[in-house]
Design an enzyme around this catalytic site. Structure first.
Site, short mmCIF file in Angstrom:
data_model
loop_
_atom_site.label_atom_id
_atom_site.label_comp_id
_atom_site.label_asym_id
_atom_site.label_seq_id
_atom_site.Cartn_x
_atom_site.Cartn_y
_atom_site.Cartn_z
N SER A 107 7.60 3.15 -12.07
CA SER A 107 7.57 4.37 -11.26
C SER A 107 8.90 5.09 -11.20
CB SER A 107 7.09 4.04 -9.84
OG SER A 107 5.80 3.49 -9.85
N HIS A 124 11.21 5.05 -6.32
CA HIS A 124 10.77 6.41 -6.63
C HIS A 124 11.91 7.40 -6.36
CE1 HIS A 124 6.23 5.41 -5.88
NE2 HIS A 124 6.79 4.69 -6.84
#
Length: 207
Positions: A111, A162
């Protein structure tokens, strides 16, 4: 599809499927603060090629497949690889920084690297439509949501990775194409605001 993108997706799939079927392999290469602090820094890299399940893998690889062309089309393959790997490292470094005292903290997934590519695409194509809104608006909302998730700690999503990946994508892309500051000034400034907020909150001990 570019061969290098195919290779990146293939490596993610191969490593992830190995992890799905071999728990000892998964545990050996996942992001685990205690193990990293004990000297297993390789986990900072390998963990980004493991995924929890097929849905997790599919979502990351589909997102990468959709956004990579904007980066490759504007910058070429070498900068794309630099942004991908750089965002991966940024994501895991930020995770390590903010969770360094939580020896049981574990995480896996591409991610951080993928979000770095998403943010590079947004900087290069700020009016790119994502979920019916301009890309830079989506980017701001996403980063603010990530800050909320980092504070709330109410789910198993790696919000820190993230956010770190987004910072990596932002900084590396601008370093590769500094003229973006003058060409896409509004997007560059607006996307910097959540990053500044994060660092202020970290400085104040609010994370």
């Amino acid at each position: 599809m570019d061969i290098s993108l195919i290779i990146i997706i293939a490596i993610n799939c191969l490593v992830s499927f190995k992890g799905f079927n071999d728990l000892s392999f998964f545990r050996k290469y996942e992001f685990h603060v205690g193990s990293i602090r004990a000297g297993e820094q390789i986990r900072m890299f390998t963990s980004a090629f493991l995924h929890v399940d097929i849905a997790h893998l599919a979502f990351n690889m589909l997102t990468l497949y959709l956004f990579a062309p904007y980066v490759i089309g504007n910058l070429g393959m070498p900068p794309f690889i630099i942004i991908y790997l750089g965002s991966l490292i940024f994501g895991n470094l930020l995770t390590m920084l903010l969770h360094k005292n939580d020896y049981n903290y574990r995480a896996v997934g591409a991610s951080g690297a993928v979000i770095g590519i998403v943010y590079a695409g947004i900087l290069l194509e700020p009016n790119l439509e994502i979920y019916f809104m301009p890309g830079y608006i989506f980017g701001i909302i996403y980063l603010l949501y990530s800050i909320y998730g980092m504070r709330a700690k109410a789910d198993n999503i790696g919000h820190t990775a993230h956010f770190g990946g987004a910072i990596g994508g932002y900084l590396i892309t601008i370093s590769q194409v500094p003229q973006l500051v003058s060409q896409n000034t509004l997007a560059v400034i607006l996307l910097a605001i959540p990053i500044i907020i994060l660092f202020i909150m970290a400085k104040l001990g609010k994370l």
